[in-house]
Write a protein that holds these residues in place. Sequence first.
Motif, PDB file in Angstrom:
ATOM      1  N   MET A  18     -15.016  -6.582  -2.715  1.00 13.07           N
ATOM      2  CA  MET A  18     -13.616  -6.988  -2.677  1.00 13.07           C
ATOM      3  C   MET A  18     -12.794  -5.715  -2.694  1.00 13.07           C
ATOM      4  SD  MET A  18     -13.610 -10.235  -5.322  1.00 13.07           S
ATOM      5  CE  MET A  18     -14.441 -11.767  -4.900  1.00 13.07           C
ATOM      6  N   GLN A  19     -11.838  -5.606  -1.779  1.00 13.40           N
ATOM      7  CA  GLN A  19     -11.139  -4.343  -1.615  1.00 13.40           C
ATOM      8  C   GLN A  19      -9.733  -4.569  -1.099  1.00 13.40           C
ATOM      9  OE1 GLN A  19     -13.212  -2.112   1.510  1.00 13.40           O
ATOM     10  NE2 GLN A  19     -13.968  -4.047   2.325  1.00 13.40           N
ATOM     11  N   GLY A  20      -8.936  -3.493  -1.173  1.00 13.19           N
ATOM     12  CA  GLY A  20      -7.574  -3.558  -0.665  1.00 13.19           C
ATOM     13  C   GLY A  20      -6.565  -3.236  -1.737  1.00 13.19           C
ATOM     14  N   ALA A  21      -5.683  -2.287  -1.433  1.00 10.35           N
ATOM     15  CA  ALA A  21      -4.709  -1.841  -2.425  1.00 10.35           C
ATOM     16  C   ALA A  21      -3.751  -2.948  -2.833  1.00 10.35           C
ATOM     17  CB  ALA A  21      -3.935  -0.641  -1.876  1.00 10.35           C
ATOM     18  N   THR A  22      -3.507  -3.918  -1.916  1.00  5.41           N
ATOM     19  CA  THR A  22      -2.593  -5.023  -2.236  1.00  5.41           C
ATOM     20  C   THR A  22      -3.341  -6.337  -2.383  1.00  5.41           C
ATOM     21  OG1 THR A  22      -2.176  -5.403   0.124  1.00  5.41           O
ATOM     22  CG2 THR A  22      -0.698  -3.868  -1.047  1.00  5.41           C
ATOM     23  N   SER A  23      -4.649  -6.280  -2.478  1.00  2.65           N
ATOM     24  CA  SER A  23      -5.452  -7.503  -2.528  1.00  2.65           C
ATOM     25  C   SER A  23      -5.547  -8.017  -3.955  1.00  2.65           C
ATOM     26  CB  SER A  23      -6.855  -7.235  -1.984  1.00  2.65           C
ATOM     27  OG  SER A  23      -6.792  -6.811  -0.637  1.00  2.65           O
TER      28      SER A  23
ATOM     29  N   THR B  66     -10.848   0.292  -3.672  1.00  7.40           N
ATOM     30  CA  THR B  66      -9.570   0.658  -3.038  1.00  7.40           C
ATOM     31  C   THR B  66      -8.378  -0.077  -3.616  1.00  7.40           C
ATOM     32  OG1 THR B  66      -9.846  -0.946  -1.237  1.00  7.40           O
ATOM     33  CG2 THR B  66     -10.738   1.273  -0.895  1.00  7.40           C
ATOM     34  N   GLY B  67      -8.351  -0.211  -4.952  1.00  2.00           N
ATOM     35  CA  GLY B  67      -7.169  -0.740  -5.608  1.00  2.00           C
ATOM     36  C   GLY B  67      -7.084  -2.236  -5.721  1.00  2.00           C
ATOM     37  N   ALA B  68      -8.133  -2.962  -5.397  1.00  2.66           N
ATOM     38  CA  ALA B  68      -8.101  -4.422  -5.521  1.00  2.66           C
ATOM     39  C   ALA B  68      -8.011  -4.830  -6.982  1.00  2.66           C
ATOM     40  CB  ALA B  68      -9.348  -5.022  -4.881  1.00  2.66           C
ATOM     41  N   THR B  69      -7.382  -5.989  -7.221  1.00  2.00           N
ATOM     42  CA  THR B  69      -7.277  -6.563  -8.561  1.00  2.00           C
ATOM     43  C   THR B  69      -7.961  -7.913  -8.573  1.00  2.00           C
ATOM     44  OG1 THR B  69      -5.187  -5.435  -9.028  1.00  2.00           O
ATOM     45  CG2 THR B  69      -5.720  -7.358 -10.375  1.00  2.00           C
TER      46      THR B  69
END
Length: 739
Positions: free
Chosen positions: A147-152, A171-174
């Motif tokens: 699971m990845q993505g700075a805005t995810s 990469t910033g996923a929450t």
Amino acid sequence: ISARSFALVHRSAFILGTSEGEEGAGILLLPDPLFSGSASSFAAMAARVALLLCLAVGGAQAVTVTWATIAGGAWETTTNWVGGTLPGINDDAVIPNTITGAITVSAATVSLKSLVLGKNALTFATTVTSSTIGTLTHAETAGTMTMQGATSVFNIGTVRLDGTLGWSVLTGATVTIGSFYFNGATNYLSIGSTPSSKVNVSSYFEWKGSGNYMSDPQSLTTCYFTIQGAATGVIMPTGGTSYIAVQFSNYGTLTYSVSTAVTMYAGHTQGVFRNYGQLYLTHPYASGQLTYYNQAQFHNYGVLWVNTTSGYSIVNVLNNYNLVRVIAGTLRIRNGGTGYAGSTINHDATGTVQFEAGTYTVAAGSTIGAGPNVVAMSTGILQVNGGFQPTTFRLADAGCVYFNNASQSLAFTSITQTGAGSWVAFTAPFTVDTYVLTASGTTLYPGFVVASGTRGTIGSLYLNGTQARIQITGAQLNVSNYFEWSGVNNQIYDTAQTGYLTLQSSATGYFNGTGTAQYLYGQLHNYGRVRYSCTQVAPTSYGVYTLTNGGANGIRNFGDWVFTDVINSALQGTGTTNFYNYGRMVLNVTAGVYFGYSLQHYGDLDITNGVWNMATGGTFYSGSNIRRAATGTLQFSGGTLNQLAGANVYNTTGVIVSGATVTSAGLFEGSTFQITSGSIAFKQDFADYRFDSINMVRCCLLSANPSEDFNNCFMFTPENCGKEVKVRRGAKTLQGVVT
């Protein structure tokens, strides 16, 4: 549903009731402000809308949607799913364990009732900004998920990992999870990569299984796994080695417990464990490691409870900001840390706090609270700048404690030192009921130091180690009850001769060494009763037990000093070392005592049995007395001895001069008098010198006139009439009675 299902609550607003014609909670429908139809037409339209709502919320039935393409592919391709339909919010998506190819999710939003993972790789691309999954499970022996993505943002109700899954959050996923079951075997949760990634648990966390671990592969300090405030959880590995190698934070209530041989490494490389809530260490097994590896650290902002039925818990680099409470068992703090202002470490009667390796600092305003068991060991160093309230503590294996808070008065029931190189430094005034120093060292000299200007009182002091040291430079150390000095090559150390070790009037002392020497580099004052004893055969003229002193002030005896059970033992001074006797000394030994101090004699010396061999001379002051019994002998074997006027030597069975220079101006009497070397000058009237016989072997001087100096001769006066004299010179002997 019809128009009658709505109640009019406004000219153009209706509410859908719980039953036809009934007002109550429901769905409020408001028309567009530009709506110009009649109330009845709006009600009809509202009915149709309500029907659609009911179908959407409760009318649709959940179905299981299964992935079909073995080679993997895109999640959004309908032909990759059985039936050609994508799984939706009410569907159970299943990836069978027969799928081998990678699957990629690219849709901006993904909503599922549940997701069952297989053995393949599932990747949520950075284009996925929002994902909601009711339940995510994995029970296979292999598989990965990313699971990845700075805005995810990923919201998952329940995660159950019962197999072996490699899960990466990058990469910033929450990711927010309601209940997280981190079980199975060798599950891997990787949280890392710039910018910071986060995994939160809001309700329940369970870590079981064997060999599971969390990691931050990029060794970043901004990637977090967080147990949120309302959550509870347990960390209970069942075997193998587990790792917490991320920034792990607990705001809830978490219990750590193991019941078998488990190693829990929290903080592999960059990991940090932070507790803001309640953390309980309750494992019943013999050992449990909570944070231990490299530079791992444990920060406690909440409450850390230790309550183990047996064994110990290990915390690596403990930084305490609030409360640590050891109810039962042992808390082992490795590689140091800091107790910050306002923090406390408390332990109960069955709890032990142990500092091992590294330096732990109790900062000003911080406290180690009252309790019986504190241990410093394994090169652990405890720097106490704040409060220290334990009644007992123990040092082993080179453990060290430094009490630096001069404003605090310390009080202990007992202190025990057993470790090689262990050390205690007192800057604050202190009292100890019992201090046992049995530590051994080579060059480290285990022991304790009392800082200059500091005063300490010990009830019973046992100096029984090997090369152990008590350093008292500029300090005053009092012993109020009992002082035992034995062992091998132990020291009381103060080369500046500015400190004191004092045996108070209520104290007794027992000096019984087992090695070749004990060292007194300082001042020893005795107001009580000392028994100086050694029963071993002496290997040298200095004896088995030699109390050697390196300073001029030496020993001052104001009480009783008794030599007993000694076989050629010794008190050996160095240079101008003095033994001041203001009290009473008694010699009652099998053979003799080699007295190497310069005796400054103001009191009484009773030679009951054995030879009192004065090797360094000294002074007998006016009012002093030396008495003998039938088997006592007084010998002067070296140095210069001055007997001042008014000093008395009574009834000495034998007087031997063998290398000393003796000057007598007081009362001197004995049954026999032998001179083998050296000289003696009697400066009083011969009425004060009474001997039954004189045996002169080498040159000497026996004269009432100090101006006369005869070599190899004896000057007789009328008072010598009737005395037997024997003079030997080489092979010739002159013997007779003075007439």
